[in-house]
Scaffold this motif. Sequence first.
Motif, PDB file in Angstrom:
ATOM      1  N   GLN A  48       0.841  -1.200   0.000  1.00  0.00           N
ATOM      2  CA  GLN A  48       0.000   0.000   0.000  1.00  0.00           C
ATOM      3  C   GLN A  48       0.876   1.251   0.000  1.00  0.00           C
ATOM      4  OE1 GLN A  48      -3.765  -1.402   2.673  1.00  0.00           O
ATOM      5  NE2 GLN A  48      -1.828  -1.083   3.741  1.00  0.00           N
ATOM      6  N   THR A  97      -0.328  -5.674   1.942  1.00  0.00           N
ATOM      7  CA  THR A  97      -1.689  -6.165   2.191  1.00  0.00           C
ATOM      8  C   THR A  97      -2.014  -7.396   1.346  1.00  0.00           C
ATOM      9  OG1 THR A  97      -4.029  -5.564   2.244  1.00  0.00           O
ATOM     10  CG2 THR A  97      -2.737  -4.612   0.458  1.00  0.00           C
ATOM     11  N   TRP A  98      -2.881  -8.242   1.928  1.00  0.00           N
ATOM     12  CA  TRP A  98      -3.425  -9.401   1.200  1.00  0.00           C
ATOM     13  C   TRP A  98      -4.924  -9.186   0.976  1.00  0.00           C
ATOM     14  CZ3 TRP A  98       0.898  -9.729   4.135  1.00  0.00           C
ATOM     15  CH2 TRP A  98       1.960 -10.480   3.620  1.00  0.00           C
ATOM     16  N   ASP A  99      -5.342  -7.923   1.148  1.00  0.00           N
ATOM     17  CA  ASP A  99      -6.750  -7.576   0.997  1.00  0.00           C
ATOM     18  C   ASP A  99      -7.088  -7.540  -0.496  1.00  0.00           C
ATOM     19  OD1 ASP A  99      -9.248  -6.485   0.884  1.00  0.00           O
ATOM     20  OD2 ASP A  99      -8.727  -4.590   1.864  1.00  0.00           O
ATOM     21  N   THR A 100      -7.906  -8.497  -0.941  1.00  0.00           N
ATOM     22  CA  THR A 100      -8.197  -8.584  -2.373  1.00  0.00           C
ATOM     23  C   THR A 100      -9.171  -7.499  -2.837  1.00  0.00           C
ATOM     24  OG1 THR A 100      -9.927 -10.222  -1.942  1.00  0.00           O
ATOM     25  CG2 THR A 100      -7.739 -11.071  -2.497  1.00  0.00           C
ATOM     26  N   GLN A 101      -9.708  -6.705  -1.878  1.00  0.00           N
ATOM     27  CA  GLN A 101     -10.621  -5.615  -2.248  1.00  0.00           C
ATOM     28  C   GLN A 101      -9.882  -4.278  -2.405  1.00  0.00           C
ATOM     29  OE1 GLN A 101     -14.000  -6.481  -2.411  1.00  0.00           O
ATOM     30  NE2 GLN A 101     -13.241  -8.534  -1.978  1.00  0.00           N
ATOM     31  N   TYR A 102      -8.658  -4.233  -1.896  1.00  0.00           N
ATOM     32  CA  TYR A 102      -7.905  -2.969  -1.857  1.00  0.00           C
ATOM     33  C   TYR A 102      -7.806  -2.329  -3.243  1.00  0.00           C
ATOM     34  CZ  TYR A 102      -3.847   0.119  -1.228  1.00  0.00           C
ATOM     35  OH  TYR A 102      -3.004   1.194  -1.209  1.00  0.00           O
ATOM     36  N   SER A 111     -10.454  -3.834  -8.067  1.00  0.00           N
ATOM     37  CA  SER A 111      -9.568  -4.442  -7.087  1.00  0.00           C
ATOM     38  C   SER A 111      -8.153  -4.542  -7.665  1.00  0.00           C
ATOM     39  CB  SER A 111     -10.092  -5.836  -6.730  1.00  0.00           C
ATOM     40  OG  SER A 111      -9.028  -6.733  -6.524  1.00  0.00           O
ATOM     41  N   TRP A 140      -5.819  -6.305  -6.600  1.00  0.00           N
ATOM     42  CA  TRP A 140      -5.447  -7.729  -6.594  1.00  0.00           C
ATOM     43  C   TRP A 140      -5.879  -8.427  -7.891  1.00  0.00           C
ATOM     44  CZ3 TRP A 140      -2.821  -9.494  -2.261  1.00  0.00           C
ATOM     45  CH2 TRP A 140      -2.436 -10.830  -2.330  1.00  0.00           C
ATOM     46  N   TYR A 193      -5.278 -17.237  -3.682  1.00  0.00           N
ATOM     47  CA  TYR A 193      -5.337 -15.949  -4.382  1.00  0.00           C
ATOM     48  C   TYR A 193      -3.982 -15.300  -4.611  1.00  0.00           C
ATOM     49  CZ  TYR A 193     -10.297 -16.511  -3.568  1.00  0.00           C
ATOM     50  OH  TYR A 193     -11.570 -17.023  -3.563  1.00  0.00           O
TER      51      TYR A 193
END
Length: 192
Positions: free
Chosen positions: A117, A123-128, A136, A138, A162
Amino acid sequence: MKRLRNILLSWIMVTPVLITLMIAYNNKMDERYIDLGDDAPISSELHPVVEKNKNILLEQADAINIDVVITVGTRSIDEQNELYAQGRTTSGNIVTNARGGESYHNYGLAIDYAIRQENGVITWDTQYDGNNNRKSDWLEVADLAKDLGFEWGGDWGNFPDYAHLQMDFGLSINQLQNGKRPAYDKNTEEGA
Ligand SMILES: [Zn+2]
């Protein structure tokens, strides 16, 4: 009777052609890998084609303001076994179904990614959506990778992974375990 003889005759003529084609096809398929048998080394580096496309992926993502981090490249058999034990005989969550030798990471054919970020935190946040294009980040990276020829673990229905990208060059884990390795043509820098 005449009809039957004609059918028989045409088969006699066609069969050698079919067999020749099948042999030619088989030889062509064989060129795609080399067989190192029991002496096949476990790769400590990424396959050159995977390495090259990984670097292209980083550049392409950077061009759309996504900072991709490669968190895992090649993984040794011991490391894979340790990871397999996690959540089974050691603490933590189960993160893999692959024992040592059963992962494309063990053969330099897979990478795992994450996204850094703007504040530097991975981050592993697939929505980021750090590049603010309402998509996304990701999934944008997954799409770029797929266009480069990677298989994305997020597409696996039974056990989606993912973060995972791999190139198998048509080789199954079984074939890799038996010493087959993707052929590589140094002149064209392509998998043969
Ligand atoms: Zn992976």
